[in-house]
Write a protein that holds these residues in place. Structure first.
Motif, short mmCIF file in Angstrom:
data_model
loop_
_atom_site.label_atom_id
_atom_site.label_comp_id
_atom_site.label_asym_id
_atom_site.label_seq_id
_atom_site.Cartn_x
_atom_site.Cartn_y
_atom_site.Cartn_z
N GLY A 96 107.00 24.52 52.42
CA GLY A 96 106.93 25.60 53.40
C GLY A 96 105.81 25.47 54.41
O GLY A 96 105.59 26.39 55.21
N SER A 97 105.07 24.36 54.39
CA SER A 97 104.01 24.12 55.37
C SER A 97 104.46 22.95 56.24
O SER A 97 104.25 21.78 55.89
N ASN B 27 101.39 29.01 52.15
CA ASN B 27 101.89 28.08 53.16
C ASN B 27 101.03 28.06 54.40
O ASN B 27 100.72 27.00 54.95
N ASP B 28 100.66 29.24 54.87
CA ASP B 28 99.85 29.33 56.09
C ASP B 28 98.47 28.71 55.89
O ASP B 28 97.95 28.02 56.78
N SER C 272 104.09 32.92 51.80
CA SER C 272 103.67 32.61 53.17
C SER C 272 102.16 32.49 53.29
O SER C 272 101.66 31.72 54.12
N GLN C 273 101.42 33.22 52.48
CA GLN C 273 99.96 33.12 52.51
C GLN C 273 99.50 31.73 52.09
O GLN C 273 98.63 31.12 52.71
N HIS D 236 106.87 28.18 47.73
CA HIS D 236 105.98 27.64 48.77
C HIS D 236 106.14 26.15 48.99
O HIS D 236 105.69 25.64 50.02
N ARG E 242 108.00 36.89 49.23
CA ARG E 242 108.06 36.11 50.47
C ARG E 242 106.70 36.10 51.16
O ARG E 242 106.24 35.05 51.64
N PHE E 243 106.07 37.24 51.21
CA PHE E 243 104.74 37.33 51.82
C PHE E 243 103.73 36.47 51.08
O PHE E 243 102.96 35.72 51.69
N LYS F 62 108.33 41.49 60.42
CA LYS F 62 109.69 41.22 59.94
C LYS F 62 110.68 42.29 60.39
O LYS F 62 111.83 41.98 60.73
N PHE G 264 102.80 41.68 57.80
CA PHE G 264 103.97 40.85 57.56
C PHE G 264 105.25 41.67 57.70
O PHE G 264 106.23 41.23 58.33
#
Length: 712
Positions: free
Chosen positions: A307-308, A273-274, A270-271, A304, A266-267, A219, A215
């Motif tokens: 965020g998807s 969200n992903d 994102s996990q 989150h 942030r990371f 970035k 990540f």
């Protein structure tokens, strides 16, 4: 207490004009001509997934795997008789769907879907990833979540698998694809819920650490010096020579690099969200006419929610009575916080314009610090509160009270015998009947969609501030609530919006304690104000860049071109020895944060400090800039009284009419309906204007009462 609703104001609401003028107006003044023109530009959008004529759909969770199959038909028949329109399957059923790796069994679920359809119940299907089966935990222990202290979670609860585990994702996606292939074209399935209450995980497994490094490489363009500059690693000899040297930050360490923690959060977001986004895309390969959502817990600072991007809309879970005692009066703990549902509505609705509530409390719960009975009428009040914000569906957890497992004492629509309807179940039945009657009286959604009050929100500001509070009494969300509570007392529907939204859609925008900023955002604010917008900024705004670093300039200088102010310094006081701010001869107490300002000649000073060595110095300023205005509130008051009076003063300046509802009473408008909700411990009298028609309840609204009227 009485509130006079004038007929001309009701007419304004019907035209969609009053709500457009900021969404906060109600009683004494008419909207300006400019605001009326904005109303005429409002574009009416409808959800592709829900029929607006239905107003809202009502459903209930059911777990076929928990009950003898001989009881299923009886249960679905009773659901139908109570008025429910959909049910909810397979949320925690992975072990039943895939009893062995690679062997799937949907036959039992097929039978449940068929029986539900027999009784006119549509189905929300779930992906079960919150509860992986025991064979997976034992065969692949590397999927299990590892906490910062080294504890590895184990089978026997839920949410014990790591979203950062590539193997866990692979196993999840295999199961989800089979489920989507089987039900994706089934017209009895209206939509999908992903996981259950997915949160942001702070996983300390090796795979998570490796993913964090990847990540960061992405970035910072694989340039370690860019990362060192962003994190300020020259401080305390923290410089890295390689991304491979970076580990997951130990957040428990008091002095851990907060720039690194900012990126780690942030990371982590994102996990989650992903993982949700990939599930959604997989389902959509097969489900062409079914929507996909998930049910977030409204923890707004996790970062989150929304965020998807592949999700069709967002849903949330909301419980109101569990021992927190945030209600009003001696029995307020039986009714709940008056703004808890409203805040969630106003946060989730603006993301994609559609939202629903997937879990709403039907009675006592089992997991609170204290689990009291709700006040009679409270369950119905909560349903009306969800509806009032514009929801398209409401679902309750759960139909039957469980006989075993962790949630044995959690109420259902029916009790432990499986047939006796609980008090909360009767309140659901009442609500459903009332909604069906209202379907005869509703009109378009124009008044709902035209709401135009915005609170600009970015969870990263909370992340940054909470790590460096500077005053133990500082509370970021309490600060935001002071403005939000005032807006709701004004009768305001509010949109919490992100920076991606068009600010020009809102005549008034509040950006509370917006600490992380950059030139692009400040320029956006300046353009908004110069073009006629009215912006309110508060203390701690634009002090840092997006990496959490202070600029090489005086405090607050990033927004000086906007506010005109220079900050001389800021002060923090002991809570037991607070300070005083004076505005229009009225005194207000503060201690958490106060900025001593040096305003420009073209600004008005609205409030000044008292009883400190900087007595007489400005604390609040107001300035016209271009066609708009900028109000800067450099201080955080104890109880929100200052913030409320500032907003009142501003709206007088802007010729925006406001209400003055007591705390605990809220009013919302949707589909041509006015909805008054009473969370307070006193009856509330509403004087209905000529031309309006009472539809549900009476104008004397008791505690936990609801009054609905037509504003046509």
């Amino acid at each position: 207490m009485k509130y006079m609703v004038k007929s001309k104001i009701l007419a304004t609401f019907c035209a969609g004009l009053l709500t457009v003028s900021t969404g906060i107006q109600a009683a004494e003044r008419l909207a300006t001509g400019t605001q009326q023109k904005q109303a005429q530009k409002t574009v009416i959008e409808t959800s592709p997934w829900f029929d607006d004529k239905d107003l809202t759909l009502t459903g209930v969770y059911y777990y076929p795997e928990h009950w003898d199959e001989s009881q299923w038909e009886r249960d679905f028949k009773k659901m139908h008789e109570l008025g429910f329109e959909f049910t909810h399957f397979a949320e925690f059923a992975w072990a039943q769907l895939e009893p062995e790796e690679g062997r799937y069994d949907f036959a039992w679920l097929d039978r449940a879907v068929a029986l539900a359809a027999k009784y006119d119940l549509k189905v929300i299907m779930c992906t079960s990833t919150a509860t992986p089966p025991v064979w997976m935990s034992r065969k692949y222990p590397e999927i299990l979540l590892k906490n910062e202290d080294g504890t590895i979670l184990d089978h026997g609860a839920r949410q014990h698998a790591s979203f950062a585990s590539p193997l866990y994702r692979e196993l999840s996606y295999k199961m989800i694809e089979k489920l989507a292939q089987h039900y994706g074209n089934d017209s009895r399935i209206i939509g999908w819920q992903l996981d259950n209450e997915p949160a942001v995980q702070f996983d300390y497994n090796l795979k998570a650490e490796l993913a964090f490094r990847d990540f960061l490489r992405a970035k910072y363009n694989n340039d370690i010096q860019l990362l060192n500059n962003a994190w300020g690693t020259a401080f305390w000899s923290e410089a890295y020579s390689s991304f491979d040297e970076i580990t997951l930050p130990k957040r428990v360490q008091m002095f851990m690099n907060h720039h690194q923690i900012l990126d780690y959060r942030r990371f982590a977001a994102s996990q989650t969200n992903d993982f949700l986004n990939e599930q959604c895309l997989l389902i959509k390969k097969y489900a062409k006419n079914q929507w996909v959502t998930t049910n977030y817990i409204p923890n707004y600072d996790e970062g989150h929610i929304g965020g998807s991007p592949s999700l069709d809309f967002q849903s949330y879970t909301r419980y109101m009575v569990y021992g927190d005692n945030e209600g009003i009066g001696r029995r307020g703990y039986r009714v709940g916080n008056p703004l808890r549902i409203a805040w969630a509505n106003d946060f989730f609705r603006p993301i994609q314009g559609t939202y629903g509530v997937m879990e709403l409390q039907p009675g006592q719960v089992n997991w609170g610090s204290i689990n009291p009975q709700p006040l009679p009428g409270a369950v119905r009040l909560w349903m009306w509160s969800v509806f009032a914000g514009g929801s398209d569906f409401i679902c309750t957890y759960r139909y039957r009270q469980p006989l075993y497992g962790t949630e044995q004492y959690h109420y259902g629509i029916v009790g432990t015998d499986g047939v006796t309807v609980t008090p909360g179940g009767r309140e659901y039945e009442t609500f459903i009947k009332e909604i069906r009657e209202l379907r005869k009286h509703s009109s378009s959604r124009a008044d709902y969609l035209a709401r135009r009050t915005a609170i600009l929100f970015n969870h990263e500001n909370s992340w940054s501030i909470e790590r460096q509070k500077q005053n133990r009494t500082w509370d970021t969300f309490a600060h935001i609530e002071k403005y939000y509570r005032t807006l709701k007392s004004f009768g305001a529907p509010v949109d919490f919006i992100s920076e991606a939204k068009n600010l020009s859609d809102y005549p008034v925008v509040i950006a509370p304690t917006y600490q992380l900023a950059d030139k692009e955002l400040v320029d956006k604010w300046i353009t908004y104000v110069k073009n006629g917008g009215n912006l309110i900024l508060t203390c701690r705004t634009a002090q840092k860049d997006r990496y959490g670093r202070l600029p090489e300039a005086p405090f607050g200088s990033m927004i000086t071109p906007l506010t005109g102010n220079e900050m001389n310094f800021y002060d923090l006081l002991l809570p037991e020895n607070p300070g005083t701010v004076v505005m229009d001869g009225k005194e207000y107490i503060w201690n958490t944060w106060g900025e001593i300002l040096n305003p420009p000649a073209d600004a008005q000073v609205w409030a000044t400090y008292k009883n400190e060595f900087y007595e007489g110095s400005p604390a609040v300023t107001f300035r016209k800039l271009g066609k708009g205005t900028i109000t800067y509130v450099g201080v955080d008051s104890h109880n929100g009284a200052l913030e409320k009076d500032i907003l009142k003063k501003l709206y007088v300046q802007l010729n925006i009419p406001v209400m003055d509802l007591p705390y605990g009473v809220t009013m919302e408008y949707r589909n041509g309906l006015g909805i008054v909700l009473n969370y307070s411990d006193q009856p509330y009298t509403f004087n209905l204007s000529k031309g309006a028609k009472a539809l549900i309840g009476t104008t004397e609204i008791p505690t936990a009462g609801v009054f609905v009227f037509s504003v046509k």
